[in-house]
Write an enzyme that holds these catalytic residues in place. Structure first.
Site, PDB file in Angstrom:
ATOM      1  N   LYS A   1      48.407  40.599  40.180  1.00 46.81           N
ATOM      2  CA  LYS A   1      47.594  39.412  40.470  1.00 46.81           C
ATOM      3  C   LYS A   1      48.126  38.260  39.647  1.00 46.81           C
ATOM      4  CE  LYS A   1      42.979  37.426  40.399  1.00 46.81           C
ATOM      5  NZ  LYS A   1      41.541  37.652  40.200  1.00 46.81           N
TER       6      LYS A   1
ATOM      7  N   GLU B   1      52.945  46.752  35.706  1.00 44.29           N
ATOM      8  CA  GLU B   1      51.557  46.892  36.159  1.00 44.29           C
ATOM      9  C   GLU B   1      51.427  48.049  37.157  1.00 44.29           C
ATOM     10  OE1 GLU B   1      49.000  45.398  34.999  1.00 44.29           O
ATOM     11  OE2 GLU B   1      49.713  43.573  34.023  1.00 44.29           O
TER      12      GLU B   1
ATOM     13  N   SER C   1      42.038  32.464  49.321  1.00 45.89           N
ATOM     14  CA  SER C   1      41.328  31.298  49.843  1.00 45.89           C
ATOM     15  C   SER C   1      42.266  30.118  50.132  1.00 45.89           C
ATOM     16  CB  SER C   1      40.236  30.883  48.863  1.00 45.89           C
ATOM     17  OG  SER C   1      40.770  30.650  47.570  1.00 45.89           O
TER      18      SER C   1
ATOM     19  N   LYS D   1      48.498  39.906  45.003  1.00 44.61           N
ATOM     20  CA  LYS D   1      47.655  38.741  45.282  1.00 44.61           C
ATOM     21  C   LYS D   1      48.221  37.527  44.568  1.00 44.61           C
ATOM     22  CE  LYS D   1      43.040  37.120  44.299  1.00 44.61           C
ATOM     23  NZ  LYS D   1      41.814  37.347  43.583  1.00 44.61           N
TER      24      LYS D   1
ATOM     25  N   TYR E   1      40.207  36.219  54.968  1.00 43.82           N
ATOM     26  CA  TYR E   1      39.037  35.518  55.498  1.00 43.82           C
ATOM     27  C   TYR E   1      39.170  35.336  57.010  1.00 43.82           C
ATOM     28  CZ  TYR E   1      38.518  34.718  50.538  1.00 43.82           C
ATOM     29  OH  TYR E   1      38.401  34.922  49.189  1.00 43.82           O
TER      30      TYR E   1
ATOM     31  N   LYS F   1      43.898  30.973  33.382  1.00 47.90           N
ATOM     32  CA  LYS F   1      43.839  32.441  33.318  1.00 47.90           C
ATOM     33  C   LYS F   1      45.196  33.075  33.009  1.00 47.90           C
ATOM     34  CE  LYS F   1      39.705  32.765  36.239  1.00 47.90           C
ATOM     35  NZ  LYS F   1      38.980  33.523  37.281  1.00 47.90           N
TER      36      LYS F   1
ATOM     37  N   ARG G   1      37.125  29.485  43.898  1.00 49.45           N
ATOM     38  CA  ARG G   1      36.347  29.105  42.713  1.00 49.45           C
ATOM     39  C   ARG G   1      35.330  28.021  43.068  1.00 49.45           C
ATOM     40  NH1 ARG G   1      41.424  29.099  38.428  1.00 49.45           N
ATOM     41  NH2 ARG G   1      42.025  31.257  38.821  1.00 49.45           N
TER      42      ARG G   1
HETATM   43  C1  PBG Z   1      38.056  36.704  40.271  1.00 49.03           C
HETATM   44  C2  PBG Z   1      38.666  36.653  41.622  1.00 49.03           C
HETATM   45  C3  PBG Z   1      39.347  35.546  42.124  1.00 49.03           C
HETATM   46  C4  PBG Z   1      39.675  35.841  43.422  1.00 49.03           C
HETATM   47  C5  PBG Z   1      39.218  37.118  43.694  1.00 49.03           C
HETATM   48  N1  PBG Z   1      38.599  37.613  42.562  1.00 49.03           N
HETATM   49  C6  PBG Z   1      39.616  34.223  41.505  1.00 49.03           C
HETATM   50  C7  PBG Z   1      40.327  34.152  40.238  1.00 49.03           C
HETATM   51  O1  PBG Z   1      40.985  35.088  39.798  1.00 49.03           O
HETATM   52  O2  PBG Z   1      40.206  33.092  39.630  1.00 49.03           O
HETATM   53  C8  PBG Z   1      40.386  34.883  44.312  1.00 49.03           C
HETATM   54  C9  PBG Z   1      40.294  35.128  45.760  1.00 49.03           C
HETATM   55  C10 PBG Z   1      40.670  33.981  46.604  1.00 49.03           C
HETATM   56  O3  PBG Z   1      41.171  32.933  46.151  1.00 49.03           O
HETATM   57  O4  PBG Z   1      40.459  34.108  47.817  1.00 49.03           O
HETATM   58  N2  PBG Z   1      38.222  37.810  39.517  1.00 49.03           N
END
Ligand code: PBG
Length: 412
Positions: free
Chosen positions: A281, A319, A360, A334, A399, A303, A291
């Site tokens: 990720k 990982e 997203s 991701k 989505y 992050k 968010r």
């Molecule tokens: C948070 C989480 C995130 C997403 C899924 N779980 C956001 C982040 O890590 O800040 C993002 C999913 C998306 O953007 O569709 N643990």
């Protein structure tokens, strides 16, 4: 509606073998190239001659007539006259008709490959998400059930839940995340009551519950505390399993969380609950709209001390190895489309199933460009999903799951 299979991004989905029989009539309407051989409609006439007589006629040189080959199509005036290229291979031969293209397609998409992420809130009604046109925060009691029911109608039977938690319930240690009567827990119980065979994935991370907006507990100097966070994540995962979750999905990127969660689940008797690890990720700008949807932006900093550096590829192997060793059942990459190389890397490095999250920002890009008339929405959606699968993903969190499944079923 039976789930359909996408054979070609340009072909109507009616070419699914499963739908072969039922889809014939709509094929005939929508295909430019006729690709299903209907038997010619011959008037049933009583045979007058025996086989022997017919054969004897042919042997004697009186073969019956059949249509001549079609005339050679003319090239436009001015086309240069050239001598034929002597090519040992002409790959275009295998692409010359829809039937051949369908026959040789390597990757096919089905609704069973999709996991639909759903946002829930405490409201009675749904509220639209500004940055994700077409997506709503669903009222957990009604809107959620309706959305899941629609998804199941087109063969999408897997969902992952994300809660919009009231600010007053957020805290620096995010303890609301394991409240057995919290929003996610109630939603799981309601869904399982209504749809016992629905596959429910949950997100395991503190950010929707954390007043700091981070996935872990923040020390006063801003450091995210790894082991203390893992302790909370274990409580969260066990509480979700108790509510009925089938697969818990740690998206927090703390070290050691997969092994700790596996042990915590097993200790409580949840040996059948799977773990989908967010393995690779990345710290990505493409999470922006998500968010916005959950109002979960980090209050300070970013992050990057826990999510991976977008510049790194080989690090994903570290990982992968730790998540495998610690007992993950599924590995995730991701975001998806900007990270196809990483999807392929995990695919070739691990025998575990691979998932990819079309996040997203990937969703909103296609939606916005389509709304502005810059992209063909249907084609862009199906191509992006097909390519994520081709890169090596078995399942895709998207989505677009419902919309894409409807396209595959030949609707819209
Ligand atoms: C948070 C989480 C995130 C997403 C899924 N779980 C956001 C982040 O890590 O800040 C993002 C999913 C998306 O953007 O569709 N643990």
């Amino acid at each position: 509606m039976a789930p359909a299979v996408l054979h070609s991004i340009s072909a109507p989905a009616c070419f699914s073998p499963k739908q072969f029989v039922t889809a014939r009539s709509s094929c005939a309407r929508s295909c430019r190239v006729t690709c299903i051989a209907e038997p010619p409609t011959v008037k049933a006439s009583t045979p007058t001659r025996s086989v022997e007589e017919c054969e004897a006629a042919v042997v004697a040189g009186n073969a019956p007539s059949a249509p001549p080959p079609p005339p050679k199509p003319r090239a436009p005036q001015g086309t240069p006259t050239v001598s034929t290229l002597h090519l040992p291979s002409r790959p275009r031969r295998n692409r010359k008709s829809l039937a051949l293209r369908n026959a040789f397609q390597e990757t096919v998409l089905t609704p069973a490959n999709f996991i639909l992420p759903l946002f829930v809130h405490e409201g009675e009604t749904n509220s639209p998400i500004r940055a994700m046109p077409g997506c709503d925060r669903l009222g957990w009691r009604h809107g959620l059930l309706e959305e899941v029911s629609k998804a199941r109608d087109v063969g999408v039977n897997s969902v992952v839940l994300f809660p919009k938690v009231p600010d007053a319930l957020k805290s620096a240690t995010a303890d609301e995340c394991y409240n057995e009567n919290g929003l996610v827990h109630r939603s799981i119980r309601l869904l399982k009551d209504k749809f016992p065979d629905l596959v429910i994935y949950t997100d395991v991370a503190l950010d929707p519950y954390n007043s700091d907006g981070h996935d872990g507990i923040c020390r006063e100097d801003g450091v995210i505390m790894n082991d203390e966070t893992v302790h909370q994540l274990c409580k969260q995962a066990v509480s979700q399993a108790r509510a009925g979750a089938d697969v818990v999905s740690p998206s927090d990127m703390m070290d050691g969380r997969i092994g700790a969660i596996r042990a915590a689940l097993d200790a409580e008797g949840f040996t059948d609950v799977s773990i989908m690890a967010y393995t690779a990720k990345y710290a990505s700008a493409f999470y922006g709209p998500f968010r916005d949807a959950l109002d979960s932006n980090p209050r300070f900093g970013d992050k990057r001390t826990y999510q991976m550096n977008p510049g790194n590829y080989r690090e994903a192997l570290i990982e992968t190895r730790t998540d495998e060793r610690e007992g993950a059942d599924i590995l995730m990459v991701k975001p998806a489309l900007p990270y196809l190389d990483v999807i392929r890397l995990l695919r070739d490095s691990s025998p575990l199933p691979i998932s990819a999250y079309q996040v997203s920002g990937e969703y909103s890009m296609i939606k916005a460009a389509s709304a502005a008339g810059m992209l063909d929405e249907k084609k862009a959606i199906l191509e992006s999903l097909l390519c994520i699968k081709r890169a090596g993903a078995d399942v895709i969190l998207t989505y677009f799951a419902l919309q894409a499944a409807r396209y595959l079923a030949g609707e819209a």
